[in-house]
Structure formats: C-alpha cells, structure tokens
Design a protein around this motif. Structure first.
Motif, PDB file in Angstrom:
ATOM      1  N   TYR A 100       0.839  -1.211   0.000  1.00  0.00           N
ATOM      2  CA  TYR A 100       0.000   0.000   0.000  1.00  0.00           C
ATOM      3  C   TYR A 100       0.871   1.257   0.000  1.00  0.00           C
ATOM      4  O   TYR A 100       0.610   2.199  -0.756  1.00  0.00           O
ATOM      5  CB  TYR A 100      -0.920   0.007   1.216  1.00  0.00           C
ATOM      6  CG  TYR A 100      -1.894   1.165   1.213  1.00  0.00           C
ATOM      7  CD1 TYR A 100      -3.132   1.058   0.585  1.00  0.00           C
ATOM      8  CD2 TYR A 100      -1.565   2.381   1.819  1.00  0.00           C
ATOM      9  CE1 TYR A 100      -4.017   2.129   0.560  1.00  0.00           C
ATOM     10  CE2 TYR A 100      -2.447   3.453   1.802  1.00  0.00           C
ATOM     11  CZ  TYR A 100      -3.671   3.315   1.172  1.00  0.00           C
ATOM     12  OH  TYR A 100      -4.540   4.370   1.147  1.00  0.00           O
ATOM     13  N   ASP A 101       1.884   1.278   0.824  1.00  0.00           N
ATOM     14  CA  ASP A 101       2.744   2.459   0.922  1.00  0.00           C
ATOM     15  C   ASP A 101       3.483   2.717  -0.385  1.00  0.00           C
ATOM     16  O   ASP A 101       3.682   3.874  -0.774  1.00  0.00           O
ATOM     17  CB  ASP A 101       3.744   2.293   2.064  1.00  0.00           C
ATOM     18  CG  ASP A 101       3.075   2.264   3.429  1.00  0.00           C
ATOM     19  OD1 ASP A 101       1.946   2.778   3.541  1.00  0.00           O
ATOM     20  OD2 ASP A 101       3.679   1.718   4.373  1.00  0.00           O
ATOM     21  N   ARG A 102       3.867   1.663  -1.055  1.00  0.00           N
ATOM     22  CA  ARG A 102       4.565   1.832  -2.346  1.00  0.00           C
ATOM     23  C   ARG A 102       3.620   2.399  -3.403  1.00  0.00           C
ATOM     24  O   ARG A 102       3.974   3.330  -4.130  1.00  0.00           O
ATOM     25  CB  ARG A 102       5.128   0.484  -2.816  1.00  0.00           C
ATOM     26  CG  ARG A 102       6.289  -0.049  -1.960  1.00  0.00           C
ATOM     27  CD  ARG A 102       6.559  -1.511  -2.252  1.00  0.00           C
ATOM     28  NE  ARG A 102       7.074  -1.700  -3.604  1.00  0.00           N
ATOM     29  CZ  ARG A 102       7.027  -2.872  -4.266  1.00  0.00           C
ATOM     30  NH1 ARG A 102       6.448  -3.932  -3.704  1.00  0.00           N
ATOM     31  NH2 ARG A 102       7.532  -2.960  -5.474  1.00  0.00           N
ATOM     32  N   LEU A 103       2.402   1.868  -3.468  1.00  0.00           N
ATOM     33  CA  LEU A 103       1.456   2.346  -4.479  1.00  0.00           C
ATOM     34  C   LEU A 103       0.964   3.760  -4.165  1.00  0.00           C
ATOM     35  O   LEU A 103       0.683   4.541  -5.074  1.00  0.00           O
ATOM     36  CB  LEU A 103       0.268   1.390  -4.588  1.00  0.00           C
ATOM     37  CG  LEU A 103      -0.702   1.665  -5.750  1.00  0.00           C
ATOM     38  CD1 LEU A 103       0.010   1.535  -7.098  1.00  0.00           C
ATOM     39  CD2 LEU A 103      -1.898   0.725  -5.702  1.00  0.00           C
ATOM     40  N   ALA A 104       0.898   4.093  -2.882  1.00  0.00           N
ATOM     41  CA  ALA A 104       0.371   5.395  -2.473  1.00  0.00           C
ATOM     42  C   ALA A 104       1.226   6.562  -2.943  1.00  0.00           C
ATOM     43  O   ALA A 104       0.747   7.702  -2.999  1.00  0.00           O
ATOM     44  CB  ALA A 104       0.226   5.449  -0.955  1.00  0.00           C
ATOM     45  N   LEU A 125       6.269   2.066  -9.798  1.00  0.00           N
ATOM     46  CA  LEU A 125       6.242   1.598  -8.417  1.00  0.00           C
ATOM     47  C   LEU A 125       7.651   1.676  -7.832  1.00  0.00           C
ATOM     48  O   LEU A 125       8.600   1.149  -8.422  1.00  0.00           O
ATOM     49  CB  LEU A 125       5.740   0.154  -8.367  1.00  0.00           C
ATOM     50  CG  LEU A 125       5.182  -0.363  -7.045  1.00  0.00           C
ATOM     51  CD1 LEU A 125       3.902   0.375  -6.674  1.00  0.00           C
ATOM     52  CD2 LEU A 125       4.900  -1.860  -7.132  1.00  0.00           C
ATOM     53  N   PRO A 126       7.810   2.321  -6.674  1.00  0.00           N
ATOM     54  CA  PRO A 126       9.137   2.298  -6.044  1.00  0.00           C
ATOM     55  C   PRO A 126       9.372   0.963  -5.349  1.00  0.00           C
ATOM     56  O   PRO A 126       8.418   0.248  -5.025  1.00  0.00           O
ATOM     57  CB  PRO A 126       9.042   3.437  -5.026  1.00  0.00           C
ATOM     58  CG  PRO A 126       7.605   3.429  -4.618  1.00  0.00           C
ATOM     59  CD  PRO A 126       6.831   3.069  -5.866  1.00  0.00           C
ATOM     60  N   PRO A 167       7.642   6.978 -10.106  1.00  0.00           N
ATOM     61  CA  PRO A 167       8.931   6.274 -10.031  1.00  0.00           C
ATOM     62  C   PRO A 167       9.026   5.185 -11.104  1.00  0.00           C
ATOM     63  O   PRO A 167       8.980   3.984 -10.819  1.00  0.00           O
ATOM     64  CB  PRO A 167       8.919   5.689  -8.620  1.00  0.00           C
ATOM     65  CG  PRO A 167       7.469   5.439  -8.346  1.00  0.00           C
ATOM     66  CD  PRO A 167       6.702   6.517  -9.069  1.00  0.00           C
ATOM     67  N   VAL A 168       9.147   5.607 -12.346  1.00  0.00           N
ATOM     68  CA  VAL A 168       9.039   4.675 -13.474  1.00  0.00           C
ATOM     69  C   VAL A 168      10.200   3.686 -13.535  1.00  0.00           C
ATOM     70  O   VAL A 168      10.119   2.660 -14.214  1.00  0.00           O
ATOM     71  CB  VAL A 168       8.934   5.435 -14.810  1.00  0.00           C
ATOM     72  CG1 VAL A 168       7.637   6.229 -14.872  1.00  0.00           C
ATOM     73  CG2 VAL A 168      10.138   6.359 -15.029  1.00  0.00           C
ATOM     74  N   LYS A 169      11.289   3.967 -12.812  1.00  0.00           N
ATOM     75  CA  LYS A 169      12.424   3.045 -12.809  1.00  0.00           C
ATOM     76  C   LYS A 169      12.643   2.401 -11.445  1.00  0.00           C
ATOM     77  O   LYS A 169      13.719   1.864 -11.168  1.00  0.00           O
ATOM     78  CB  LYS A 169      13.689   3.781 -13.259  1.00  0.00           C
ATOM     79  CG  LYS A 169      13.620   4.237 -14.714  1.00  0.00           C
ATOM     80  CD  LYS A 169      14.980   4.647 -15.250  1.00  0.00           C
ATOM     81  CE  LYS A 169      14.905   4.941 -16.754  1.00  0.00           C
ATOM     82  NZ  LYS A 169      16.238   5.251 -17.326  1.00  0.00           N
ATOM     83  N   GLY A 170      11.606   2.429 -10.608  1.00  0.00           N
ATOM     84  CA  GLY A 170      11.718   1.778  -9.306  1.00  0.00           C
ATOM     85  C   GLY A 170      12.602   2.565  -8.359  1.00  0.00           C
ATOM     86  O   GLY A 170      12.590   3.800  -8.346  1.00  0.00           O
ATOM     87  N   GLY A 171      13.352   1.858  -7.540  1.00  0.00           N
ATOM     88  CA  GLY A 171      14.276   2.515  -6.622  1.00  0.00           C
ATOM     89  C   GLY A 171      13.597   3.089  -5.398  1.00  0.00           C
ATOM     90  O   GLY A 171      12.716   2.470  -4.798  1.00  0.00           O
TER      91      GLY A 171
END
Length: 589
Positions: A100-104, A125-126, A167-171
């Motif tokens: 949830y925190d990542r998607l938020a 998604l980060p 965050p299109v490249k994650g991280g």
C-alpha cells in the motif's frame, strides 16, 4: 457532506468512506470524509450534453476501487543490503516496503493516473518508500543513491498533474508528508519563513496566521499562495514546478514568493542567496525552480510572507455580454496601473454557463433577468474576484475595477457569486471521483498567452477539445499580468480508457503548442508534457537544461524516466518548434 435531495431520479453517488487499504483510498481526491455531488440542475445538464439517461446512472460503469491493494506480482527488487543501509539513515519508522505504501506514492492526480489506478494498471512503483525527518538525512540518502546508482524520486503533496512523481524506474521514493514538514525559522523583521519542503499549504497558513501565538509576532501573516490543490500540495511541490496560486495576481506566483532554497544534489548541498535582489550573474534561485527533482532534492525553502488582513477584502463579480467585451475589460484592468486585485478570474461563455449553476446563481431571482437585460446564455461571461492589502489600497482597486467593468458593459452581481466560489474553490476536485464512477472523465490543461494572441489561442484549443463529440470545454483566465494571462482549460467527456484519454490529452497539448501559447503556466512539465518541451523552447535553449543536469546529476539518478525530458530518446520527443516569436505577433490595440 450532505446535499439537497433531488426531486427526480438521483444516482447512487458513492458517499461512503473508502475502505482502509483500498485502491479508492489512494486515487480519490483529498479528505476521505468529504464528498461532493452535482446539484440536480447540473445533473440534468450533463445528461443532455453527454447524451445520457437516468439508466446510465443506475449502475457504476467503472471500478470504484473498493478492492484491497495487493501487489503480489510486483516484488521489491532493491537488494536487502541497500534497504538496511537506508534504514540506518532514517530509522526503522522511516522505511516501508509495504504494498500500500509503495502504491500510495506511485501516481499523481491526472485523469490518466486515476484511470490506471481504477483499472489496476501498475506501471510505476518504487521498491522502497522512505520518510525522512531532517535535511541531513535527505543529503545522506541522495549521496547513497548516487553512489549506488539507485533511482531517487520525491513525493510531496501528491497532487501533480504532469506525472512528475512517478517512479518509473523503481528505486527509492521519498514521501515528505509524514515527517519532513517542520518550520525551521521565522523572521518577522525580514518578513520571511523557512520551512522543510514537505510542509503542506494548510499547515503553512495555519502557522503564519498563528504567528503571534507561535513566535510572539506583532500580527498574523500569510504566504498568499493558494492553488486549487492547496489542501494537498506542499511548499516543495509549489517550488520545483514553478506553481501559481489563485491569488497570484496580487501576491505573485511561487517564483516571486520564494526567497531562497536548499538542495541535496549528487555533487553536494546547493544553497541559493537569501537577498531580495542581486546582480551577481544569472539568478540561481530561478535556475533551480522548475527543475522538478532532476537536479536533486529540495530540502528547505525560505518564503516571503505578507500581512494577513482579510478584513480589508473587497469582493466583486460582473457579467459581460461577450467574451470580447470581457477580455478588453480585463486587459484594461491589468494595464490601468491602479493596482491589482488578488483573485482575478474571467470565465468564457461555456464556463459561465456551468459556473452560474455550480455557484447557485440559477437559484436566485437574478438568473432569469440576465437574458432580459441582454446578457444571453452561452454568450455572457462571468468575471469575479476580490482584493487584498491595506484598506485604502484594497478599496481603490475595487473602485477602479468597477469603473472599468461598467465602461465595457459589465453588470454587477455583487459579492454573492464570489462568496459562493470561495466556498467551493478547494473542493471542486471532489466532483471528479463522483463523475468518474459513471464514466465521465474530467481533467485540465493550461497555458500562457499574451493579450495579442489570446483570442486565437482560445479558439484554436477549444476547437480541438470539441473535436471529441459530447464534450464540455470550459475556459477561464486565472492568473493575469499587464502583458497577458493564463488560459485554463477544463474538459469533461465520456471516457474510461486510460490510453484513449492520453491520446486525447496529447491532441490538446499539440493544439496549445501550435497555437503559439506556452505549454505550461504553472502545472510544470513532469513526464507527461516532457515530449513537447524541447520543441517548445528550442534545441539550443534546451541545451542549457542538459548542461545543468550533467553538472548536478551526471549519472541521471535524480527523478529519471523522462521528467522535463532530460533522458528521453530523440524519437520520444515532439521536436517541431511551434511557438510564434513575440516579434511576429500583431500589435494592434
């Protein structure tokens, strides 16, 4: 929020608190306990425009987002050693890898973002979300990310409408809302306040208006910056996107209000001057503003503040017979050199048609009289606003606006309409979620024009917007200057597919650029507008941005993936330089 019951059929609007941990709790706008629905006259108008019936509103036509967020197919890809090292910097409570925190923090609030979330399209998604507490922590995070080639993104208030936070490249994504929102200093002698970049608009204003109690100040103050996203935007977000508030005609845009900034960059800490004016080379304050996290992370901002004197406010509203009359009046008001009002908002014919309903003028005895007085529906234009400042100044500005309005045929509607607008100025976005549940999508685009090309831009862009059948397109001036204004376009149409929306949105951006207007006045660029940027400002001119990027962030770890176009491939750019040189514009009065 309760509302007046309909006399006829009323759809089952979603008026329930979104379940904790659900998709809707992420994509719905603002306060989870606040709801807004169209009044019955607006509902009837929508059915007519969109060729819908009550049957179309008996069932939700899109996913309302009640499902719990579960991202089993999106594992954390950042090595555990990096997450442990980051935990050493921010502490246990400052790290999360929860779904949830990542998607938020993965999306902003364009319709494209909301549609993707409704349809569970997860393409940004980060791996880890960090909640920094101090400037020193942010500086260490930036240094660590750069040393280990980890993409780093920042989430301020989350109200980006340009895909600026994705965050299109994650991280790593830094969520500034929870802990990075403190006052660093207040200086009443200089009339400044220094805050952490994550401070929200409401917290800033509450602090300034409570300055006597909090700091022993002689009087309350205001920042004067009130964007429509005010309640869910941050000082850092305002600054890095070069934002503007609805009161900017008097107080200025954020680029006028910011006095100094501090950034954590891969090459170290960058701090700009705190003096009100210098002649010491190019202005580094202006260079850093608008960088949208691509040079580094904004940590601290010093803002000018102003005396808070709401008792001196003078409200006004006028109706003009035509858009042409209204434009001429607005230009004279801005060029008359009698001072500027604070809010200065002029709606075109189509927006006026909706505004008179939205702000309840259609429920007053005045509404049926307008046609009889020669102010015809879909021709008349509504102008409203209010003044701020010292009592005599405020009164004088309002008097001169009244004189000019009358000279151009403006009919006074008193302060009633303005007060109604004020009540809804920050909560109109709540209507979007309500309408999207039934397949009606709304979004905005805005641009800057000169007075000399305003009408042509207005016509050209609206023509493209209306090329999609059964679409409402409203336009208003929201920020004005002696040399021109901002044109703000809002479109509502039946659309539920995110790819279809993005294609339509692109045609409007194309039209803005072809028309000779700027591609953004105050929303910034992000990843959504980025393909147009180099083509708009010119290849050689854009080269300055690239030189700065290579200096501050040579490894391209700061907000990578296309923000302001810095790492786009040539084929991803729209390269034609389409704006008209100012020297070629007509100069007739």
């Amino acid at each position: 929020m309760s509302h007046k019951p309909y006399k006829g059929f009323e759809p089952k609007w979603v008026m329930e608190l979104a379940p904790e941990g659900s998709y809707r709790s992420i994509f719905r706008w603002g306060d989870p306990n606040f709801f807004k629905v169209p009044k019955e006259s607006l509902y009837r108008m929508m059915k007519e425009v969109f060729e819908m019936t009550d049957e179309d509103f008996r069932e939700y036509s899109d996913d309302i987002g009640w499902d719990q967020v579960e991202l089993s197919g999106y594992p954390v890809r950042l090595d555990r050693e990096h997450i442990d090292a980051l935990r050493e910097i921010v502490g246990e409570e400052g790290v999360s890898t929860a779904d949830y925190d990542r998607l938020a923090v993965a999306y902003g609030f364009t319709a494209y973002d909301v549609l993707r979330l409704r349809h569970k399209v997860i393409d940004s998604l980060p791996d880890v979300v960090l909640y920094p507490d101090t400037t020193e922590q942010v500086e260490r995070i930036v240094a660590y990310a750069d040393a280990n080639d980890i993409p780093l993104y920042v989430y301020g208030g989350g109200s980006s409408v340009t895909r600026g936070v994705e965050p299109v490249k994650g991280g790593i994504s830094l969520d500034m809302r929870k802990r990075f929102n403190k006052v660093i200093s207040f200086n009443e002698i200089d009339q400044t306040i220094t805050v952490q970049a994550g401070m929200s608009g409401p917290d800033l204003e509450k602090t300034l208006q409570s300055a006597p109690e909090l700091f022993g100040a002689k009087r309350p103050y205001t920042c004067g910056h009130f964007p429509q996203s005010f309640e869910y935007s941050s000082v850092g977000g305002w600054t890095v996107t070069r934002g503007s508030g609805q009161n900017s005609t008097y107080y200025g845009c954020i680029s006028d209000i910011v006095l100094s900034q501090k950034y954590a960059t891969p090459i170290g800490t960058i701090k700009t001057s705190h003096y009100p004016r210098e002649a010491c080379g190019p202005d580094l304050n202006q260079i850093m503003m608008g960088s949208e996290g691509t040079f580094g992370v904004l940590t601290e901002v010093t803002l000018k503040v102003f005396r808070w004197m709401p008792e001196n406010r003078r409200r006004f509203s006028y109706i003009f017979k035509t858009w042409d009359d209204a434009m001429k009046a607005a230009r004279e008001m801005m060029q008359h050199e009698c001072g500027f009002s604070s809010v200065f908002r002029l709606s075109d014919q189509e927006e006026t048609n909706m505004m008179l309903r939205l702000y309840n003028v259609d429920d007053t005895p005045l509404y049926p009289l307008l046609d009889k007085l020669g102010y015809k529906d879909m021709e008349r234009c509504l102008f409203l606003g209010f003044t701020d400042g010292e009592k005599g100044y405020s009164r004088n500005v309002a008097r001169n606006i009244a004189k000019i309005a009358r000279r151009y045929g403006g009919f006074p509607l008193t302060g009633y309409v303005t007060k109604s607008w004020e009540k809804g100025r920050f909560n109109d976005p709540y209507l979007r979620d309500t309408l999207m549940d039934f397949g009606i999508t709304t979004d905005t685009l805005e641009c800057t024009v000169n007075w000399s090309n305003m009408e042509q831009v207005h016509q050209d862009v609206r023509k493209i917007c209306h090329a999609l059948p059964n679409t409402v397109v409203t336009t208003h001036m929201s920020h004005c200057y002696p040399q021109g204004a901002n044109l703000y376009f809002i479109f509502l149409t039946r659309m539920q597919d995110e790819k279809e929306f993005k294609a339509y949105h692109s045609t409007i951006l194309d039209a803005i650029q072809r028309s000779g207007a700027s591609i953004s006045h105050h929303h910034g660029i992000g990843k959504m507008f980025a393909p147009w940027l180099e083509g708009y400002i010119g290849e050689k001119e854009y080269g300055v941005f690239k030189v700065l990027k290579n200096y501050f962030d040579p490894k391209y770890n700061m907000n990578p993936g296309g923000t302001i176009g810095l790492d786009l491939k040539p084929e991803e750019k729209i390269s034609d330089r389409r704006y008209t040189d100012y020297a070629e514009q007509p100069k007739k009065d």
